[in-house]
Design a protein around this motif. Structure first.
Motif, PDB file in Angstrom:
ATOM      1  N   HIS A  50       0.813  -1.225   0.000  1.00 14.01           N
ATOM      2  CA  HIS A  50       0.000   0.000   0.000  1.00 14.01           C
ATOM      3  C   HIS A  50       0.847   1.276   0.000  1.00 14.01           C
ATOM      4  N   GLU A  51       2.145   1.158   0.193  1.00  5.81           N
ATOM      5  CA  GLU A  51       3.031   2.328   0.281  1.00  5.81           C
ATOM      6  C   GLU A  51       3.611   2.691  -1.084  1.00  5.81           C
ATOM      7  N   GLU A  52       3.883   3.967  -1.260  1.00 11.08           N
ATOM      8  CA  GLU A  52       4.554   4.449  -2.466  1.00 11.08           C
ATOM      9  C   GLU A  52       6.030   4.747  -2.199  1.00 11.08           C
ATOM     10  N   GLU A  53       6.363   4.922  -0.917  1.00 13.21           N
ATOM     11  CA  GLU A  53       7.736   5.239  -0.528  1.00 13.21           C
ATOM     12  C   GLU A  53       7.996   4.639   0.845  1.00 13.21           C
ATOM     13  N   VAL A  54       9.177   4.075   1.017  1.00  9.65           N
ATOM     14  CA  VAL A  54       9.590   3.538   2.314  1.00  9.65           C
ATOM     15  C   VAL A  54      11.011   3.989   2.611  1.00  9.65           C
ATOM     16  N   ALA A 100       6.834   3.304 -11.512  1.00 14.34           N
ATOM     17  CA  ALA A 100       5.517   3.400 -12.144  1.00 14.34           C
ATOM     18  C   ALA A 100       4.893   2.018 -12.345  1.00 14.34           C
ATOM     19  N   ASP A 101       5.731   0.995 -12.555  1.00 12.37           N
ATOM     20  CA  ASP A 101       5.201  -0.364 -12.743  1.00 12.37           C
ATOM     21  C   ASP A 101       4.906  -1.064 -11.412  1.00 12.37           C
ATOM     22  N   ARG A 102       4.988  -0.328 -10.292  1.00 14.45           N
ATOM     23  CA  ARG A 102       4.696  -0.793  -8.926  1.00 14.45           C
ATOM     24  C   ARG A 102       5.804  -1.659  -8.323  1.00 14.45           C
TER      25      ARG A 102
END
Length: 112
Positions: A50-54, A100-102
């Motif tokens: 669910h995160e976009e950045e860690v 962008a490709d997750r």
């Protein structure tokens, strides 16, 4: 040996204020989840989809040897820290932003 703990920006800011990393898992499970380099991709897929950045905290294992225990779980042998992680045990950190490709660009990170 370097261990890794995955966190987010808000938790990292709290850790800097306190001088220690003490995520909710420490109170609820009794330890801080960590992993080895080769376990990062699976851990990110399982727990951080669910995160976009860690933020990856690079932990020097000899600096946490008094609280380090290894656990054999269903999907591997993982390091756990049974106590608060002192900021001084962290040698580096990596901010990792999802592509962008997750996928996670772990191949582009300095992880040793």
């Amino acid at each position: 040996m370097i261990l890794y703990h995955v966190t987010d920006a808000a938790a990292w800011r709290r850790a800097l204020e306190l001088g220690v990393v003490a995520p909710p898992s420490l109170a609820s499970e009794g330890f801080i989840h960590c992993c080895m380099k080769g376990q990062l991709e699976g851990g990110l897929a399982r727990h951080f989809d669910h995160e976009e950045e860690v933020i990856l905290l690079h932990i020097v294992s000899k600096r946490v040897k008094k609280i380090l225990k290894w656990a054999d779980v269903t999907y591997g042998y993982f390091p756990h820290l049974h106590g608060r992680l002192p900021i001084e045990a962290i040698s580096d950190l990596s901010i990792v932003r999802r592509r962008a490709d997750r996928s996670w660009p772990l191949d582009e990170q300095k992880l040793d």
